[in-house]
Design a protein around this motif. Structure first.
Motif, PDB file in Angstrom:
ATOM      1  N   VAL A   1       0.647  -1.266  -0.339  1.00  0.00           N
ATOM      2  CA  VAL A   1       0.343  -0.179   0.072  1.00  0.00           C
ATOM      3  C   VAL A   1       0.936   1.150   0.199  1.00  0.00           C
ATOM      4  O   VAL A   1       1.769   1.536   0.987  1.00  0.00           O
ATOM      5  N   ILE A   2       0.736   2.087  -0.917  1.00  0.00           N
ATOM      6  CA  ILE A   2       1.676   3.280  -1.041  1.00  0.00           C
ATOM      7  C   ILE A   2       0.741   4.311  -0.407  1.00  0.00           C
ATOM      8  O   ILE A   2      -0.851   3.840  -0.391  1.00  0.00           O
ATOM      9  N   HIS A   3       1.177   4.920   0.906  1.00  0.00           N
ATOM     10  CA  HIS A   3       0.348   5.732   1.696  1.00  0.00           C
ATOM     11  C   HIS A   3       1.248   7.261   2.059  1.00  0.00           C
ATOM     12  O   HIS A   3       0.631   8.057   2.614  1.00  0.00           O
ATOM     13  N   ALA A   4       2.726   7.075   2.119  1.00  0.00           N
ATOM     14  CA  ALA A   4       2.853   7.959   3.161  1.00  0.00           C
ATOM     15  C   ALA A   4       3.325   9.573   2.568  1.00  0.00           C
ATOM     16  O   ALA A   4       2.928   9.793   3.524  1.00  0.00           O
ATOM     17  N   ILE A   5       3.124   8.949   1.683  1.00  0.00           N
ATOM     18  CA  ILE A   5       2.804  10.970   0.942  1.00  0.00           C
ATOM     19  C   ILE A   5       1.298  11.606   1.741  1.00  0.00           C
ATOM     20  O   ILE A   5       1.400  12.580   1.309  1.00  0.00           O
ATOM     21  N   GLY A   6       0.714  10.418   1.628  1.00  0.00           N
ATOM     22  CA  GLY A   6      -0.946  11.005   1.612  1.00  0.00           C
ATOM     23  C   GLY A   6      -0.656  11.914   2.755  1.00  0.00           C
ATOM     24  O   GLY A   6      -1.914  12.893   3.243  1.00  0.00           O
ATOM     25  N   GLY A   7      -0.294  12.136   4.505  1.00  0.00           N
ATOM     26  CA  GLY A   7      -0.114  12.579   5.405  1.00  0.00           C
ATOM     27  C   GLY A   7      -0.254  13.892   4.743  1.00  0.00           C
ATOM     28  O   GLY A   7      -0.277  14.855   4.996  1.00  0.00           O
ATOM     29  N   ALA A   8       1.201  13.858   4.162  1.00  0.00           N
ATOM     30  CA  ALA A   8       1.883  14.975   3.780  1.00  0.00           C
ATOM     31  C   ALA A   8       1.064  16.143   2.770  1.00  0.00           C
ATOM     32  O   ALA A   8       0.745  16.785   2.808  1.00  0.00           O
ATOM     33  N   VAL A   9       0.451  15.602   1.702  1.00  0.00           N
ATOM     34  CA  VAL A   9      -0.332  15.997   0.961  1.00  0.00           C
ATOM     35  C   VAL A   9      -2.024  16.989   1.658  1.00  0.00           C
ATOM     36  O   VAL A   9      -1.992  17.911   1.244  1.00  0.00           O
ATOM     37  N   VAL A  10      -2.099  16.391   2.777  1.00  0.00           N
ATOM     38  CA  VAL A  10      -2.785  16.574   4.088  1.00  0.00           C
ATOM     39  C   VAL A  10      -2.527  18.129   4.498  1.00  0.00           C
ATOM     40  O   VAL A  10      -3.007  19.054   4.559  1.00  0.00           O
TER      41      VAL A  10
ATOM     42  N   PHE B   1      -5.232  11.041  -2.781  1.00  0.00           N
ATOM     43  CA  PHE B   1      -4.412  11.770  -1.378  1.00  0.00           C
ATOM     44  C   PHE B   1      -5.379  13.277  -1.135  1.00  0.00           C
ATOM     45  O   PHE B   1      -5.849  13.272   0.188  1.00  0.00           O
ATOM     46  N   LYS B   2      -5.993  13.830  -2.116  1.00  0.00           N
ATOM     47  CA  LYS B   2      -5.840  15.350  -2.054  1.00  0.00           C
ATOM     48  C   LYS B   2      -7.512  15.470  -1.599  1.00  0.00           C
ATOM     49  O   LYS B   2      -7.916  16.855  -1.703  1.00  0.00           O
ATOM     50  N   GLN B   3      -8.269  14.286  -1.508  1.00  0.00           N
ATOM     51  CA  GLN B   3      -9.620  14.403  -1.031  1.00  0.00           C
ATOM     52  C   GLN B   3     -10.160  13.694  -0.597  1.00  0.00           C
ATOM     53  O   GLN B   3     -10.797  13.939   0.733  1.00  0.00           O
ATOM     54  N   ILE B   4      -9.285  13.123   0.979  1.00  0.00           N
ATOM     55  CA  ILE B   4      -9.281  12.587   2.174  1.00  0.00           C
ATOM     56  C   ILE B   4      -9.344  13.656   2.856  1.00  0.00           C
ATOM     57  O   ILE B   4     -10.273  14.090   4.176  1.00  0.00           O
ATOM     58  N   PRO B   5      -9.454  15.323   2.884  1.00  0.00           N
ATOM     59  CA  PRO B   5      -9.808  16.389   4.458  1.00  0.00           C
ATOM     60  C   PRO B   5     -11.641  16.731   3.567  1.00  0.00           C
ATOM     61  O   PRO B   5     -11.998  16.865   4.613  1.00  0.00           O
ATOM     62  N   PHE B   6     -11.555  16.379   2.078  1.00  0.00           N
ATOM     63  CA  PHE B   6     -13.062  16.471   1.969  1.00  0.00           C
ATOM     64  C   PHE B   6     -14.127  15.329   2.503  1.00  0.00           C
ATOM     65  O   PHE B   6     -15.277  15.915   3.468  1.00  0.00           O
ATOM     66  N   ASP B   7     -13.546  13.995   2.402  1.00  0.00           N
ATOM     67  CA  ASP B   7     -13.653  12.855   2.704  1.00  0.00           C
ATOM     68  C   ASP B   7     -13.909  13.017   4.116  1.00  0.00           C
ATOM     69  O   ASP B   7     -14.783  12.402   4.891  1.00  0.00           O
ATOM     70  N   TYR B   8     -12.907  13.114   4.695  1.00  0.00           N
ATOM     71  CA  TYR B   8     -12.767  13.240   6.686  1.00  0.00           C
ATOM     72  C   TYR B   8     -12.113  14.400   6.928  1.00  0.00           C
ATOM     73  O   TYR B   8     -11.586  15.719   7.665  1.00  0.00           O
ATOM     74  N   PRO B   9     -13.542  15.641   7.263  1.00  0.00           N
ATOM     75  CA  PRO B   9     -13.331  16.680   7.722  1.00  0.00           C
ATOM     76  C   PRO B   9     -12.255  16.346   8.518  1.00  0.00           C
ATOM     77  O   PRO B   9     -11.879  18.135   9.495  1.00  0.00           O
ATOM     78  N   TYR B  10     -13.063  15.801   9.823  1.00  0.00           N
ATOM     79  CA  TYR B  10     -12.417  15.793  11.483  1.00  0.00           C
ATOM     80  C   TYR B  10     -10.927  15.713  10.861  1.00  0.00           C
ATOM     81  O   TYR B  10     -10.524  15.716  12.409  1.00  0.00           O
ATOM     82  N   ILE B  11     -10.931  14.843  10.517  1.00  0.00           N
ATOM     83  CA  ILE B  11      -9.116  15.235  10.087  1.00  0.00           C
ATOM     84  C   ILE B  11      -8.171  16.776  10.019  1.00  0.00           C
ATOM     85  O   ILE B  11      -7.628  17.132  11.102  1.00  0.00           O
ATOM     86  N   GLY B  12      -8.709  17.822   9.585  1.00  0.00           N
ATOM     87  CA  GLY B  12      -9.046  19.107   9.375  1.00  0.00           C
ATOM     88  C   GLY B  12      -8.892  19.336  10.502  1.00  0.00           C
ATOM     89  O   GLY B  12      -8.339  20.646  11.312  1.00  0.00           O
ATOM     90  N   GLU B  13      -9.486  19.610  12.069  1.00  0.00           N
ATOM     91  CA  GLU B  13     -10.085  19.706  13.402  1.00  0.00           C
ATOM     92  C   GLU B  13      -9.269  19.688  14.003  1.00  0.00           C
ATOM     93  O   GLU B  13      -8.879  20.501  14.557  1.00  0.00           O
ATOM     94  N   LYS B  14      -8.835  18.514  13.830  1.00  0.00           N
ATOM     95  CA  LYS B  14      -8.065  18.043  14.796  1.00  0.00           C
ATOM     96  C   LYS B  14      -6.477  18.093  14.334  1.00  0.00           C
ATOM     97  O   LYS B  14      -5.777  18.666  15.187  1.00  0.00           O
ATOM     98  N   ILE B  15      -5.954  19.256  13.469  1.00  0.00           N
ATOM     99  CA  ILE B  15      -4.773  19.629  12.255  1.00  0.00           C
ATOM    100  C   ILE B  15      -4.861  20.794  13.959  1.00  0.00           C
ATOM    101  O   ILE B  15      -3.518  21.100  13.594  1.00  0.00           O
ATOM    102  N   ASP B  16      -6.105  21.040  13.799  1.00  0.00           N
ATOM    103  CA  ASP B  16      -6.467  22.736  13.690  1.00  0.00           C
ATOM    104  C   ASP B  16      -5.694  22.591  15.143  1.00  0.00           C
ATOM    105  O   ASP B  16      -5.403  23.562  16.151  1.00  0.00           O
ATOM    106  N   GLN B  17      -6.740  22.102  15.817  1.00  0.00           N
ATOM    107  CA  GLN B  17      -6.444  21.690  17.442  1.00  0.00           C
ATOM    108  C   GLN B  17      -4.943  21.488  17.938  1.00  0.00           C
ATOM    109  O   GLN B  17      -4.949  21.783  18.747  1.00  0.00           O
ATOM    110  N   ILE B  18      -4.299  20.818  17.373  1.00  0.00           N
ATOM    111  CA  ILE B  18      -3.245  20.086  17.427  1.00  0.00           C
ATOM    112  C   ILE B  18      -1.637  21.640  17.504  1.00  0.00           C
ATOM    113  O   ILE B  18      -0.664  21.922  17.829  1.00  0.00           O
ATOM    114  N   LEU B  19      -2.169  22.399  16.395  1.00  0.00           N
ATOM    115  CA  LEU B  19      -1.473  23.626  16.112  1.00  0.00           C
ATOM    116  C   LEU B  19      -1.470  24.319  17.218  1.00  0.00           C
ATOM    117  O   LEU B  19      -0.758  25.571  17.339  1.00  0.00           O
TER     118      LEU B  19
END
Length: 603
Positions: A71-80, A121-139
């Motif tokens: 499974v090619i996946h490592a770049i996915g989190g960086a795309v987000v 990978f560019k679709q992930i933030p739109f499919d799973y909006p809670y990921i962006g919320e978690k990123i904002d919370q950590i930052l």
């Protein structure tokens, strides 16, 4: 419930992302979290496997034919993370994108890798909006510290990366290979105060056995002086004393006491040669037990699937330096610190909150002293590391400051200072030797050690001596494997008293090898090597006075250009100040000044 790993055992449940991240968080909190007030490692953990959330990757992971690594996946989190302006997000993107490969230049990531990433990978933030919320919370929760990062971001990224990949390895191993996971935990490690008690008992026993030897009281005094120094909170110290005065035990006493007093996690002893490591580590394994002492250098093999028990535990610990006491080479230590490779970097986070003992630090190459001491300063300032420099012939701290290698000198443990050495007399042969002429000189002696500059020259002299005598003649150099080398050293030490012996060696015997000969011949070499070699003559005051002979060959050879330059400076120094300066440590800074001035020291 999203899957991150699948087992070949079809009856075993999938490894879920929630569990994987939770396990990794626990590992990181136990090893590195206190040194990351920025939230970067936390953010990297949360996003490192986000690339597995795409429908295509989930389908692969949950299929019956799922294969690890497919499974090619490592770049996915960086795309987000790529559109976040916060520098912490950009550094986390680098760590996440590289967590299976090794670090790359951050510009390459943003200019080449991310633009070429899979569109899924560019679709992930739109499919799973809670990921962006978690990123904002950590930052947001860690933003008050971000201004502190710029001065040491380069090393921080490596250590954060190290913490992430080690936690990833350990969590995945727990799911995939329980045998190894259990072996890692099956240790008999003690508290540092218990190690210190064992060492104290060993030292007391040695003091009783060797109570009549002149050096016993001096070794004892140095040991307890170092132990007391370990109670301080100072992070940059030095232990300087002549060869044979017990620096190995004294420095270990400092490290153990410092760990116990200051709640440090491990003692890391870095030495210049593998032969010294194996010899010293064996000595401390006898005191503390095999489980407590880890040995890692270039000639240690990787983990084999057939290994078990103690051997498996030791080799697994090599992967991430998870041990209370570690012996390694300076090459292994600094190669890892300056590397980008995943295998080298995995252990770096376990340098934090430790004591690093740089034994015989004068062996560090001159031209890289500045970057080495810069990185040690950063480890001390930001990552809870204490550095102890030990040597019988240290670089002049005054010269190191003058040439801006260090900002301030270390605190000296041996407050009496290194004293003039009265154990030997020095002579210098004015006429150069041929190999045959040197051999003729050596066979005149019943007990003699001869040290030359290169392996080939050592072999040539050994063969010439063997042709001239029936005495015991031994050869020691790096041409021998470590096991053969140690075996030969023990064979020499175990010869019956008064058995004639001639030893031909390279500089490999100048540090960590406790020889004591009445006569030592040394080919012209850098000043520190001459002093170290002289420490192999009348080391324990067994003779009225030792004899140390400096000579040159008609066709000199050198191991490197830097070695040749240092040797030429030694010739000029001895010509100007005479042989008596070899007995006077206060004059060595004059040599170091001249040597530093003649050397290109890199930034």
């Amino acid at each position: 419930m999203f899957v991150v790993h699948s087992s070949s055992d079809k009856n075993r449940p999938h490894h879920l992302m929630l569990d994987h991240n939770s396990e990794m968080k626990a590992y990181i909190e136990g090893s590195f979290a206190k040194y990351d007030p920025f939230g970067i490692t936390q953010l990297s953990n949360y996003l490192h496997d986000v690339g597995k959330l795409t429908a295509k990757n989930q389908a692969i992971l949950t299929s019956e034919n799922a294969k690890r690594g497919s499974v090619i996946h490592a770049i996915g989190g960086a795309v987000v993370l790529q559109d976040y302006e916060d520098v912490r997000a950009k550094l986390a993107a680098l760590i996440v994108a590289c967590h299976h490969t090794g670090l790359i230049n951050i510009q390459r990531l943003f200019q080449e890798k991310l633009p070429a990433a899979d569109e899924d990978f560019k679709q992930i933030p739109f499919d799973y909006p809670y990921i962006g919320e978690k990123i904002d919370q950590i930052l947001h929760s860690n933003q008050q510290f971000q201004d502190q990062l710029s001065s040491y971001a380069h090393l921080f990224v490596k250590l954060s990366y190290s913490a992430l990949i080690d936690a990833d390895f350990l969590s995945t191993e727990l799911y995939m290979d329980e045998r190894k996971a259990v072996a890692r935990k099956d240790t008999n490690s003690l508290e540092f105060k218990e190690y210190l008690s064992l060492l104290d008992a060993k030292v007391r026993a040695l003091q009783q056995v060797y109570s009549d030897e002149p050096l016993t009281k001096k070794r004892s005094a140095l040991y307890y002086q170092a132990k007391i120094a370990g109670e301080s909170s100072q992070s940059f110290l030095s232990l300087v004393e002549r060869t044979g005065y017990g620096k190995n035990f004294a420095s270990m006493a400092f490290g153990l006491q410092h760990c116990d007093t200051n709640n440090k996690r491990r003692v890391i002893v870095a030495l210049p040669q593998t032969s010294i490591i194996d010899q010293n580590a064996y000595q401390f394994k006898q005191i503390f037990g095999n489980d407590s002492v880890l040995v890692h250098h270039s000639q240690i093999s990787s983990v084999s699937e057939s290994e078990s028990g103690e051997v498996l535990r030791a080799n697994l610990a090599i992967e991430n330096w998870d041990a209370p006491i570690i012996f390694t080479t300076t090459n292994q230590l600094f190669q890892s610190l300056f590397s980008r490779k995943k295998r080298d970097l995995r252990k770096l986070h376990n340098l934090t909150n430790s004591v690093i003992i740089l034994d015989e630090f004068q062996k560090l190459p001159l031209h890289v002293l500045k970057p080495i001491f810069n990185i040690l300063h950063t480890l001390r300032t930001h990552f809870g590391v204490t550095v102890l420099l030990t040597s019988a012939t240290p670089y002049s701290y005054e010269a190191l400051q003058q040439f801006r290698v260090i900002d301030e000198p270390p605190q000296e443990i041996n407050t009496k200072g290194i004293r003039a050495d009265t154990r030997v007399t020095y002579t210098k042969e004015e006429a150069p030797f041929t190999v045959d002429k040197l051999a003729d000189e050596l066979v005149k002696h019943q007990f003699v050690l001869c040290i030359v500059n290169t392996k080939k020259r050592a072999r040539d002299v050994y063969n010439a001596v063997r042709q001239r005598t029936e005495k015991n003649v031994f050869h020691l150099s790096k041409a021998m494997c470590p096991h053969h080398l140690l075996k030969t050293i023990e064979q020499i030490k175990n010869l019956k008293k008064n058995t004639p012996v001639i030893v031909i060696a390279t500089s490999i015997v100048e540090t960590g090898v406790n020889f004591d000969f009445p006569v030592v011949y040394r080919e012209l070499a850098p000043l520190a090597s001459l002093i170290q070699a002289a420490g192999r003559s009348n080391r324990n005051f067994n003779y009225t006075v030792g004899k140390f002979v400096i000579f040159s060959f008609d066709e000199p050879t050198f191991v490197s250009e830097e070695y040749q330059l240092a040797t030429e400076q030694t010739v000029a120094f001895l010509d100007h100040y005479g042989l008596d300066c070899l007995k006077d440590p206060t004059s060595f800074h004059l040599y170091d000044r001249a040597l530093f001035a003649a050397t290109v020291i890199e930034d």
